[in-house]
Write a protein that holds these residues in place. Structure first.
Motif, short mmCIF file in Angstrom:
data_model
loop_
_atom_site.label_atom_id
_atom_site.label_comp_id
_atom_site.label_asym_id
_atom_site.label_seq_id
_atom_site.Cartn_x
_atom_site.Cartn_y
_atom_site.Cartn_z
N SER A 60 0.82 -1.22 0.00
CA SER A 60 0.00 0.00 0.00
C SER A 60 0.85 1.26 0.00
N GLY A 61 2.13 1.14 0.35
CA GLY A 61 3.02 2.29 0.27
C GLY A 61 3.42 2.62 -1.16
N TYR A 62 3.18 1.70 -2.08
CA TYR A 62 3.59 1.88 -3.47
C TYR A 62 2.41 2.03 -4.42
N ILE A 63 1.23 1.60 -4.01
CA ILE A 63 0.05 1.65 -4.88
C ILE A 63 -0.98 2.56 -4.22
N PRO A 64 -1.52 3.52 -4.96
CA PRO A 64 -2.57 4.39 -4.38
C PRO A 64 -3.80 3.58 -3.96
N ASN A 65 -4.50 4.05 -2.93
CA ASN A 65 -5.68 3.35 -2.42
C ASN A 65 -6.71 3.09 -3.50
N GLY A 68 -5.71 0.11 -5.57
CA GLY A 68 -5.85 -1.10 -4.77
C GLY A 68 -7.30 -1.53 -4.63
N ASN A 69 -8.18 -0.55 -4.37
CA ASN A 69 -9.61 -0.86 -4.26
C ASN A 69 -10.17 -1.36 -5.58
N ASP A 70 -9.79 -0.71 -6.67
CA ASP A 70 -10.28 -1.14 -7.98
C ASP A 70 -9.79 -2.54 -8.34
N LEU A 71 -8.51 -2.82 -8.05
CA LEU A 71 -7.97 -4.16 -8.31
C LEU A 71 -8.69 -5.22 -7.47
#
Length: 101
Positions: A60-65, A68-71
């Motif tokens: 989560s430090g490398y991917i925006p929220n 991550g939610n969409d994935l």
């Protein structure tokens, strides 16, 4: 760190609700697991959950929220569609087999 461990434990408890279904299936088939086997499965599941949550926290430090939610939503939708299609295909096969003399 304590919050992460507590949330992992709570998540592992909630995610193990599917074990009720497995337990019912084993019961119907008269398969019995001893306490050591059940404890082993619980420990492995909990360890996997903790590791996955630690990895997710790191990631989560490398991917925006939002991404991550969409994935996550996309994966759940794809799995739901896959299992729905598999169920429909199975029903159609059973129906065709029952219709054949």
């Amino acid at each position: 760190m304590l919050v992460l461990i507590v949330s992992a434990l709570l998540f592992s408890l909630s995610s193990n609700l599917d074990n009720i279904v497995v337990g019912l299936a084993f019961g119907i088939k008269k398969i019995h697991l001893d306490a050591v086997s059940n404890l082993t499965v619980a420990i492995i599941t909990t360890t996997g959950t903790v590791i996955a949550m630690l990895f997710g926290r790191w990631l989560s430090g490398y991917i925006p929220n939002r991404i991550g939610n969409d994935l996550g939503a996309g994966i759940i939708i794809l799995l739901g569609a896959y299992f729905s299609i598999q169920g429909i295909v199975k029903l159609l096969k059973e129906k065709n087999q029952a219709a054949m003399p």
